[in-house]
Write an enzyme that holds these catalytic residues in place. Structure first.
Site, short mmCIF file in Angstrom:
data_model
loop_
_atom_site.label_atom_id
_atom_site.label_comp_id
_atom_site.label_asym_id
_atom_site.label_seq_id
_atom_site.Cartn_x
_atom_site.Cartn_y
_atom_site.Cartn_z
N PRO A 111 83.65 16.67 33.64
CA PRO A 111 82.51 16.41 34.53
C PRO A 111 81.84 17.71 35.02
O PRO A 111 80.68 17.68 35.41
CB PRO A 111 83.14 15.67 35.73
CG PRO A 111 84.47 15.20 35.28
CD PRO A 111 84.91 16.10 34.16
N GLU A 138 93.42 14.15 37.13
CA GLU A 138 92.42 14.93 37.87
C GLU A 138 91.83 16.05 37.02
O GLU A 138 90.84 16.67 37.40
CB GLU A 138 93.05 15.52 39.14
CG GLU A 138 93.37 14.46 40.19
CD GLU A 138 92.17 13.57 40.52
OE1 GLU A 138 91.17 14.11 41.01
OE2 GLU A 138 92.25 12.35 40.27
N ARG A 176 75.77 11.43 13.18
CA ARG A 176 74.57 10.79 12.66
C ARG A 176 73.48 11.79 12.29
O ARG A 176 72.53 11.44 11.59
CB ARG A 176 74.05 9.71 13.62
CG ARG A 176 73.66 10.24 14.97
CD ARG A 176 73.37 9.12 15.94
NE ARG A 176 72.23 8.33 15.51
CZ ARG A 176 70.98 8.76 15.55
NH1 ARG A 176 70.71 9.97 15.99
NH2 ARG A 176 70.00 7.98 15.14
N ASP A 191 63.88 9.52 16.48
CA ASP A 191 64.62 9.12 17.67
C ASP A 191 63.95 9.56 18.94
O ASP A 191 63.28 10.57 18.97
CB ASP A 191 66.00 9.81 17.67
CG ASP A 191 66.96 9.18 16.70
OD1 ASP A 191 66.70 8.06 16.28
OD2 ASP A 191 67.97 9.84 16.39
C1 9D3 Z 1 87.59 11.11 40.56
C2 9D3 Z 1 88.24 12.42 40.34
N1 9D3 Z 1 87.29 13.52 40.51
C3 9D3 Z 1 87.59 14.34 41.66
C4 9D3 Z 1 87.42 13.69 42.96
C5 9D3 Z 1 87.34 14.45 39.40
C6 9D3 Z 1 87.34 13.86 38.06
C7 9D3 Z 1 88.31 14.25 37.15
C8 9D3 Z 1 88.32 13.70 35.88
C9 9D3 Z 1 86.40 12.95 37.66
C10 9D3 Z 1 86.42 12.39 36.38
C11 9D3 Z 1 87.40 12.77 35.50
C12 9D3 Z 1 87.43 12.20 34.12
N2 9D3 Z 1 86.16 12.42 33.42
C13 9D3 Z 1 86.06 13.19 32.35
O1 9D3 Z 1 87.06 13.70 31.87
C14 9D3 Z 1 84.76 13.41 31.76
C15 9D3 Z 1 83.45 12.99 32.15
C16 9D3 Z 1 82.98 12.17 33.24
O2 9D3 Z 1 83.72 11.63 34.06
N3 9D3 Z 1 81.62 11.96 33.33
C17 9D3 Z 1 80.74 12.49 32.46
N4 9D3 Z 1 81.12 13.26 31.44
C18 9D3 Z 1 82.46 13.49 31.31
S1 9D3 Z 1 83.12 14.44 30.10
C19 9D3 Z 1 84.67 14.21 30.65
#
Ligand code: 9D3
Length: 260
Positions: A111, A138, A176, A191
Protein backbone atom coordinates in the site's frame (compact mmCIF):
# COMPACT_ATOMS: atom_id res chain seq x y z
CA UNK A 1 0.03 -26.69 -12.76
CA UNK A 2 3.16 -24.69 -13.20
CA UNK A 3 5.23 -25.59 -10.20
CA UNK A 4 8.33 -23.85 -8.94
CA UNK A 5 11.51 -24.90 -10.76
CA UNK A 6 9.67 -25.90 -13.97
CA UNK A 7 10.84 -22.78 -15.69
CA UNK A 8 12.15 -23.80 -19.10
CA UNK A 9 10.66 -21.68 -21.87
CA UNK A 10 8.45 -23.82 -24.03
CA UNK A 11 8.99 -24.12 -27.74
CA UNK A 12 5.63 -23.89 -29.48
CA UNK A 13 5.46 -24.57 -33.20
CA UNK A 14 8.35 -22.81 -34.90
CA UNK A 15 8.43 -19.88 -32.48
CA UNK A 16 11.31 -19.94 -30.03
CA UNK A 17 9.97 -17.99 -27.06
CA UNK A 18 13.48 -17.29 -25.76
CA UNK A 19 14.57 -15.86 -29.09
CA UNK A 20 11.66 -13.39 -29.28
CA UNK A 21 12.34 -12.42 -25.65
CA UNK A 22 9.77 -14.06 -23.43
CA UNK A 23 8.99 -12.69 -19.99
CA UNK A 24 9.69 -14.63 -16.82
CA UNK A 25 7.74 -13.85 -13.65
CA UNK A 26 8.45 -15.35 -10.22
CA UNK A 27 5.90 -14.75 -7.47
CA UNK A 28 6.70 -15.15 -3.77
CA UNK A 29 3.67 -15.65 -1.55
CA UNK A 30 2.29 -17.54 1.45
CA UNK A 31 -0.87 -18.30 -0.61
CA UNK A 32 0.55 -20.07 -3.68
CA UNK A 33 -2.67 -21.96 -4.46
CA UNK A 34 -4.72 -18.89 -5.37
CA UNK A 35 -2.65 -17.91 -8.43
CA UNK A 36 -3.06 -20.75 -10.92
CA UNK A 37 -6.90 -20.69 -11.21
CA UNK A 38 -6.80 -16.98 -12.09
CA UNK A 39 -3.61 -16.80 -14.17
CA UNK A 40 -4.24 -20.08 -15.97
CA UNK A 41 -7.43 -18.70 -17.53
CA UNK A 42 -8.01 -16.27 -20.35
CA UNK A 43 -5.35 -14.18 -22.10
CA UNK A 44 -2.62 -14.79 -19.55
CA UNK A 45 -2.98 -18.58 -19.75
CA UNK A 46 -2.99 -18.49 -23.54
CA UNK A 47 0.11 -16.29 -23.54
CA UNK A 48 1.88 -18.91 -21.45
CA UNK A 49 0.76 -21.70 -23.79
CA UNK A 50 2.17 -19.65 -26.68
CA UNK A 51 5.52 -19.29 -24.89
CA UNK A 52 5.28 -15.50 -24.46
CA UNK A 53 5.49 -15.68 -20.68
CA UNK A 54 6.21 -18.19 -17.99
CA UNK A 55 5.84 -17.92 -14.24
CA UNK A 56 6.61 -19.80 -11.09
CA UNK A 57 4.69 -19.42 -7.84
CA UNK A 58 6.90 -20.06 -4.82
CA UNK A 59 5.62 -20.60 -1.28
CA UNK A 60 7.64 -18.47 1.13
CA UNK A 61 6.90 -21.07 3.87
CA UNK A 62 9.28 -23.50 2.14
CA UNK A 63 12.08 -21.23 3.34
CA UNK A 64 11.01 -21.10 7.00
CA UNK A 65 13.88 -22.30 9.18
CA UNK A 66 11.59 -23.89 11.80
CA UNK A 67 9.51 -27.06 11.77
CA UNK A 68 6.23 -25.14 12.16
CA UNK A 69 6.88 -23.28 8.87
CA UNK A 70 6.33 -20.03 10.72
CA UNK A 71 7.21 -16.97 8.60
CA UNK A 72 5.72 -14.20 10.77
CA UNK A 73 6.26 -12.88 14.29
CA UNK A 74 4.98 -10.21 16.69
CA UNK A 75 5.95 -6.60 15.99
CA UNK A 76 8.74 -4.98 18.00
CA UNK A 77 7.21 -1.99 19.78
CA UNK A 78 3.92 -3.80 20.22
CA UNK A 79 0.63 -3.33 18.45
CA UNK A 80 -1.81 -5.58 16.63
CA UNK A 81 -1.07 -8.08 13.91
CA UNK A 82 2.05 -9.87 12.80
CA UNK A 83 5.07 -8.98 10.67
CA UNK A 84 6.66 -11.19 8.00
CA UNK A 85 10.21 -12.15 9.01
CA UNK A 86 13.35 -11.22 7.06
CA UNK A 87 15.06 -14.60 6.67
CA UNK A 88 12.40 -16.63 4.80
CA UNK A 89 11.83 -13.77 2.37
CA UNK A 90 15.53 -13.18 1.77
CA UNK A 91 16.16 -16.88 1.18
CA UNK A 92 13.13 -17.22 -1.12
CA UNK A 93 14.31 -14.31 -3.28
CA UNK A 94 17.85 -15.74 -3.49
CA UNK A 95 16.38 -19.12 -4.46
CA UNK A 96 14.11 -17.91 -7.28
CA UNK A 97 16.68 -15.50 -8.66
CA UNK A 98 19.17 -18.37 -9.03
CA UNK A 99 16.67 -20.30 -11.19
CA UNK A 100 17.41 -18.09 -14.21
CA UNK A 101 20.38 -15.98 -15.22
CA UNK A 102 18.40 -13.07 -16.64
CA UNK A 103 18.55 -10.04 -14.32
CA UNK A 104 15.38 -9.69 -12.25
CA UNK A 105 13.48 -6.53 -11.46
CA UNK A 106 12.20 -6.93 -7.92
CA UNK A 107 8.75 -5.59 -7.18
CA UNK A 108 7.13 -5.39 -3.75
CA UNK A 109 3.33 -5.01 -3.87
CA UNK A 110 2.53 -2.71 -0.95
CA UNK A 111 0.00 0.00 0.00
CA UNK A 112 2.99 2.37 0.45
CA UNK A 113 4.06 1.88 -3.16
CA UNK A 114 3.87 4.18 -6.14
CA UNK A 115 0.28 4.06 -7.48
CA UNK A 116 0.33 1.82 -10.54
CA UNK A 117 -0.37 3.36 -13.96
CA UNK A 118 -0.41 2.07 -17.53
CA UNK A 119 2.94 3.81 -18.01
CA UNK A 120 4.46 1.63 -15.27
CA UNK A 121 2.85 -1.49 -16.79
CA UNK A 122 4.39 -0.63 -20.17
CA UNK A 123 7.83 -0.29 -18.55
CA UNK A 124 7.48 -3.66 -16.84
CA UNK A 125 6.30 -5.36 -20.04
CA UNK A 126 9.60 -4.40 -21.70
CA UNK A 127 11.69 -6.21 -19.05
CA UNK A 128 12.92 -9.82 -19.30
CA UNK A 129 12.17 -10.82 -15.74
CA UNK A 130 10.05 -9.78 -12.73
CA UNK A 131 10.19 -11.09 -9.17
CA UNK A 132 6.99 -10.15 -7.35
CA UNK A 133 7.01 -10.10 -3.55
CA UNK A 134 3.59 -10.18 -1.90
CA UNK A 135 3.01 -9.52 1.79
CA UNK A 136 0.31 -10.50 4.25
CA UNK A 137 -0.44 -9.47 7.83
CA UNK A 138 0.75 -5.95 8.70
CA UNK A 139 3.59 -6.19 6.21
CA UNK A 140 7.22 -7.25 5.87
CA UNK A 141 10.13 -6.46 8.23
CA UNK A 142 11.62 -3.24 6.83
CA UNK A 143 15.19 -4.54 6.99
CA UNK A 144 14.71 -7.14 4.26
CA UNK A 145 12.91 -4.55 2.12
CA UNK A 146 15.87 -2.18 2.61
CA UNK A 147 18.29 -4.94 1.59
CA UNK A 148 16.30 -6.12 -1.46
CA UNK A 149 15.59 -2.56 -2.68
CA UNK A 150 12.53 -3.58 -4.68
CA UNK A 151 10.44 -1.19 -6.72
CA UNK A 152 7.34 -0.62 -4.54
CA UNK A 153 3.96 -0.55 -6.27
CA UNK A 154 0.38 -0.11 -5.02
CA UNK A 155 -2.70 -0.73 -7.15
CA UNK A 156 -4.63 2.14 -5.56
CA UNK A 157 -5.63 3.89 -2.37
CA UNK A 158 -7.86 1.24 -0.86
CA UNK A 159 -7.06 -1.47 1.65
CA UNK A 160 -6.80 -5.14 0.66
CA UNK A 161 -5.79 -8.01 2.91
CA UNK A 162 -2.63 -8.89 1.04
CA UNK A 163 -0.50 -8.35 -2.04
CA UNK A 164 -1.67 -11.45 -3.95
CA UNK A 165 -4.58 -9.86 -5.82
CA UNK A 166 -2.44 -6.80 -6.70
CA UNK A 167 0.25 -9.16 -8.05
CA UNK A 168 -2.31 -10.91 -10.24
CA UNK A 169 -3.63 -7.55 -11.47
CA UNK A 170 -0.10 -6.51 -12.38
CA UNK A 171 0.61 -9.80 -14.17
CA UNK A 172 -2.64 -9.57 -16.16
CA UNK A 173 -1.93 -5.97 -17.17
CA UNK A 174 1.68 -6.72 -18.18
CA UNK A 175 1.09 -9.99 -20.04
CA UNK A 176 -1.68 -8.64 -22.26
CA UNK A 177 0.84 -6.09 -23.59
CA UNK A 178 3.31 -8.73 -24.76
CA UNK A 179 3.41 -8.86 -28.55
CA UNK A 180 1.11 -11.66 -29.69
CA UNK A 181 -0.83 -11.94 -26.41
CA UNK A 182 -4.05 -10.42 -27.76
CA UNK A 183 -6.02 -11.99 -30.58
CA UNK A 184 -6.65 -8.65 -32.25
CA UNK A 185 -3.32 -6.83 -32.57
CA UNK A 186 -4.87 -3.36 -32.34
CA UNK A 187 -6.87 -4.02 -29.20
CA UNK A 188 -4.27 -2.88 -26.68
CA UNK A 189 -3.64 0.40 -28.49
CA UNK A 190 -7.29 1.37 -28.21
CA UNK A 191 -7.55 0.69 -24.50
CA UNK A 192 -8.47 3.30 -22.00
CA UNK A 193 -5.24 4.86 -20.68
CA UNK A 194 -3.13 3.79 -23.64
CA UNK A 195 -1.25 6.54 -25.42
CA UNK A 196 -3.05 7.89 -28.46
CA UNK A 197 -0.92 8.90 -31.42
CA UNK A 198 -3.59 9.97 -33.87
CA UNK A 199 -2.53 10.98 -37.38
CA UNK A 200 1.03 10.49 -36.14
CA UNK A 201 0.59 13.77 -34.28
CA UNK A 202 2.27 14.89 -31.06
CA UNK A 203 -0.80 14.02 -29.01
CA UNK A 204 0.44 11.89 -26.19
CA UNK A 205 -2.52 11.54 -23.90
CA UNK A 206 -4.19 8.69 -22.14
CA UNK A 207 -7.91 8.81 -22.72
CA UNK A 208 -10.87 6.77 -21.60
CA UNK A 209 -12.42 4.37 -24.08
CA UNK A 210 -15.37 5.25 -26.34
CA UNK A 211 -18.80 3.61 -25.83
CA UNK A 212 -19.42 0.31 -27.62
CA UNK A 213 -22.56 -1.12 -29.24
CA UNK A 214 -23.61 -4.39 -30.83
CA UNK A 215 -26.82 -5.90 -32.27
CA UNK A 216 -29.72 -5.34 -32.22
CA UNK A 217 -29.60 -1.85 -33.76
CA UNK A 218 -32.65 -0.91 -31.67
CA UNK A 219 -33.05 -2.33 -28.16
CA UNK A 220 -36.10 -1.44 -26.03
CA UNK A 221 -36.51 1.72 -28.13
CA UNK A 222 -32.85 2.73 -27.73
CA UNK A 223 -30.96 3.22 -30.99
CA UNK A 224 -27.28 2.80 -31.75
CA UNK A 225 -25.63 6.15 -32.72
CA UNK A 226 -26.28 6.54 -36.44
CA UNK A 227 -22.67 7.18 -37.41
CA UNK A 228 -21.76 3.62 -36.36
CA UNK A 229 -24.15 2.11 -38.92
CA UNK A 230 -23.21 4.58 -41.69
CA UNK A 231 -20.34 2.49 -43.06
CA UNK A 232 -18.13 5.61 -43.20
CA UNK A 233 -14.97 4.48 -41.39
CA UNK A 234 -13.38 7.92 -41.29
CA UNK A 235 -16.49 9.35 -39.67
CA UNK A 236 -16.61 6.44 -37.22
CA UNK A 237 -12.97 7.03 -36.22
CA UNK A 238 -13.57 10.76 -35.75
CA UNK A 239 -16.71 10.12 -33.69
CA UNK A 240 -14.93 7.63 -31.47
CA UNK A 241 -12.08 10.03 -30.83
CA UNK A 242 -14.54 12.83 -29.93
CA UNK A 243 -16.32 10.48 -27.56
CA UNK A 244 -13.05 9.55 -25.88
CA UNK A 245 -12.12 13.21 -25.38
CA UNK A 246 -15.60 14.16 -24.16
CA UNK A 247 -15.76 11.26 -21.73
CA UNK A 248 -12.30 11.97 -20.40
CA UNK A 249 -13.12 15.68 -19.92
CA UNK A 250 -16.36 14.81 -18.13
CA UNK A 251 -15.27 11.84 -16.03
CA UNK A 252 -11.48 12.06 -15.62
CA UNK A 253 -10.20 15.60 -16.30
CA UNK A 254 -7.09 14.67 -14.29
CA UNK A 255 -5.99 12.44 -17.19
CA UNK A 256 -5.88 15.47 -19.53
CA UNK A 257 -3.73 17.53 -17.16
CA UNK A 258 -1.23 14.87 -16.27
CA UNK A 259 1.63 14.16 -18.64
CA UNK A 260 1.52 10.47 -19.56
C1 9D3 B 1 -4.93 -2.48 7.73
C2 9D3 B 1 -3.48 -2.55 7.99
N1 9D3 B 1 -2.81 -1.32 7.57
C3 9D3 B 1 -2.27 -0.57 8.68
C4 9D3 B 1 -3.26 0.01 9.58
C5 9D3 B 1 -1.64 -1.59 6.75
C6 9D3 B 1 -1.82 -2.58 5.68
C7 9D3 B 1 -0.92 -3.63 5.57
C8 9D3 B 1 -1.08 -4.57 4.56
C9 9D3 B 1 -2.83 -2.48 4.75
C10 9D3 B 1 -3.00 -3.43 3.75
C11 9D3 B 1 -2.11 -4.48 3.67
C12 9D3 B 1 -2.25 -5.50 2.59
N2 9D3 B 1 -2.25 -4.88 1.26
C13 9D3 B 1 -1.29 -5.09 0.38
O1 9D3 B 1 -0.39 -5.88 0.63
C14 9D3 B 1 -1.32 -4.38 -0.88
C15 9D3 B 1 -2.21 -3.38 -1.39
C16 9D3 B 1 -3.39 -2.78 -0.85
O2 9D3 B 1 -3.88 -3.07 0.24
N3 9D3 B 1 -4.02 -1.81 -1.61
C17 9D3 B 1 -3.57 -1.44 -2.84
N4 9D3 B 1 -2.48 -1.98 -3.38
C18 9D3 B 1 -1.82 -2.93 -2.65
S1 9D3 B 1 -0.43 -3.70 -3.17
C19 9D3 B 1 -0.31 -4.62 -1.79
Amino acid sequence: MNKDDSSMPEQIGSVDAEAVGSLRIDVLTIFPEIFEPVLGSSIVGRARAAGLVDWTITDIRRFADNKHQKVDDRPFGGGPGMVMMCQPIWDAVQHVEALDERPATRIHLTPQGEPCTQRIIEELAALPRLVLLTGRYEGIDQRVIDRLEPREISIGDFVLSGGELPAMCLIDAVVRLLPGALGHEDSAGEDSFSVIARDGGPENQRLLDCPHYTRPRVWEGREVPEVLTSGDHAKVDAWRHEQRLARTEALRPDLLERES
